[in-house]
Design an enzyme around this catalytic site. Structure first.
Site, PDB file in Angstrom:
ATOM      1  N   MET A 127     139.133  48.591  44.057  1.00 51.54           N
ATOM      2  CA  MET A 127     138.273  47.767  44.892  1.00 51.54           C
ATOM      3  C   MET A 127     137.898  46.527  44.097  1.00 51.54           C
ATOM      4  O   MET A 127     137.233  46.623  43.066  1.00 51.54           O
ATOM      5  CB  MET A 127     137.019  48.544  45.295  1.00 51.54           C
ATOM      6  CG  MET A 127     136.051  47.724  46.142  1.00 51.54           C
ATOM      7  SD  MET A 127     134.554  48.642  46.563  1.00 51.54           S
ATOM      8  CE  MET A 127     135.232  49.871  47.680  1.00 51.54           C
ATOM      9  N   PRO A 128     138.339  45.347  44.527  1.00 49.75           N
ATOM     10  CA  PRO A 128     138.018  44.141  43.761  1.00 49.75           C
ATOM     11  C   PRO A 128     136.511  43.926  43.657  1.00 49.75           C
ATOM     12  O   PRO A 128     135.789  44.063  44.647  1.00 49.75           O
ATOM     13  CB  PRO A 128     138.668  43.020  44.581  1.00 49.75           C
ATOM     14  CG  PRO A 128     139.693  43.702  45.421  1.00 49.75           C
ATOM     15  CD  PRO A 128     139.154  45.065  45.705  1.00 49.75           C
ATOM     16  N   TYR A 129     136.066  43.607  42.443  1.00 47.16           N
ATOM     17  CA  TYR A 129     134.642  43.367  42.202  1.00 47.16           C
ATOM     18  C   TYR A 129     134.523  42.121  41.332  1.00 47.16           C
ATOM     19  O   TYR A 129     135.069  42.076  40.232  1.00 47.16           O
ATOM     20  CB  TYR A 129     134.010  44.570  41.493  1.00 47.16           C
ATOM     21  CG  TYR A 129     132.578  44.364  41.053  1.00 47.16           C
ATOM     22  CD1 TYR A 129     131.524  44.638  41.921  1.00 47.16           C
ATOM     23  CD2 TYR A 129     132.277  43.895  39.774  1.00 47.16           C
ATOM     24  CE1 TYR A 129     130.211  44.445  41.525  1.00 47.16           C
ATOM     25  CE2 TYR A 129     130.966  43.707  39.373  1.00 47.16           C
ATOM     26  CZ  TYR A 129     129.944  43.985  40.259  1.00 47.16           C
ATOM     27  OH  TYR A 129     128.642  43.792  39.861  1.00 47.16           O
ATOM     28  N   MET A 167     134.257  42.929  46.821  1.00 48.61           N
ATOM     29  CA  MET A 167     132.831  42.759  46.547  1.00 48.61           C
ATOM     30  C   MET A 167     132.602  41.550  45.648  1.00 48.61           C
ATOM     31  O   MET A 167     133.277  41.387  44.634  1.00 48.61           O
ATOM     32  CB  MET A 167     132.267  44.014  45.866  1.00 48.61           C
ATOM     33  CG  MET A 167     132.330  45.267  46.721  1.00 48.61           C
ATOM     34  SD  MET A 167     131.609  46.687  45.870  1.00 48.61           S
ATOM     35  CE  MET A 167     129.911  46.142  45.673  1.00 48.61           C
TER      36      MET A 167
END
Length: 204
Positions: A127-129, A167
């Site tokens: 999940m890109p953060y 995110m």
């Protein structure tokens, strides 16, 4: 065109129907008496075309969410001049689908008479953060919104990440909690401004 090319064209329209939730193409690719079914729902999910068409009409299209297209034709087989079968794959949201499509040729046109499909839940590898840290100096709400959208769009364009799972967090840091080069940021800026000023005076 050849029968194979005609079926390929039908499948292209089928993929477009799902990606854009295009009801005009839906009416062109599906026979009015077609069936839609999967055993991956409990109880077995079965719909006729009016019910399935309403699902498409109410769905937010993958295109509007800038989802990456994953359209594949695995196989096309002909049983005769008017009967064929296609195995295709596509994706909607966090799910991948394997669609088994039975095709019939009526009034000179190929159409889907049955869609039976397998659902494959896709797990995101990561999940890109993205964490953006800024000194607290009056960054406006609209500027923050622009940063969030810009970073999200960049990850979608460059890495094909899903915007739904990207995110972006913005932290505003008080000036006395930020340092550069061993100095509090305000002192660093004053020192740098003095050095630049001295350099400009020397150049003159």
């Amino acid at each position: 065109m050849s029968p194979f090319a005609d079926v390929n064209d039908l499948l292209d329209q089928y993929f477009d129907t799902l990606y854009h939730c295009d009801l005009e193409k839906f009416d062109a690719v599906f026979h009015p008496q077609a069936i839609y079914a999967t055993a991956d729902e409990t109880p077995l999910l079965y719909r006729g075309m009016p019910a399935y068409r309403e699902v498409i009409a109410q769905r937010r299209s993958p295109a509007s969410r800038s989802e990456q297209r994953r359209d594949f034709v695995d196989a096309i087989e002909f049983a005769g001049d008017n009967t064929a079968f296609a195995r295709v794959r596509c994706s909607i949201g966090e799910r991948d689908f394997v669609d088994l499509l039975s095709l019939v040729r009526t009034e000179g046109h190929w159409r889907i008479i049955a869609k039976v499909f397998q659902i494959i839940e896709r797990k995101e590898k990561a999940m890109p953060y993205v964490n953006i840290k800024l000194t607290r100096e009056g960054v406006t709400e609209s500027q923050k919104a622009a940063l969030i959208k810009g970073v999200t769009d960049l990850l979608v364009d460059v890495l094909q990440k899903s915007p739904a799972t990207t995110m972006v967090v913005i932290d505003e840091i008080e000036m006395d909690n930020w340092g550069i080069g061993g100095l509090p940021v305000e002192e660093y800026r004053r020192t740098r401004a003095t050095l630049i000023g001295d350099s400009e005076n020397t150049d003159q």
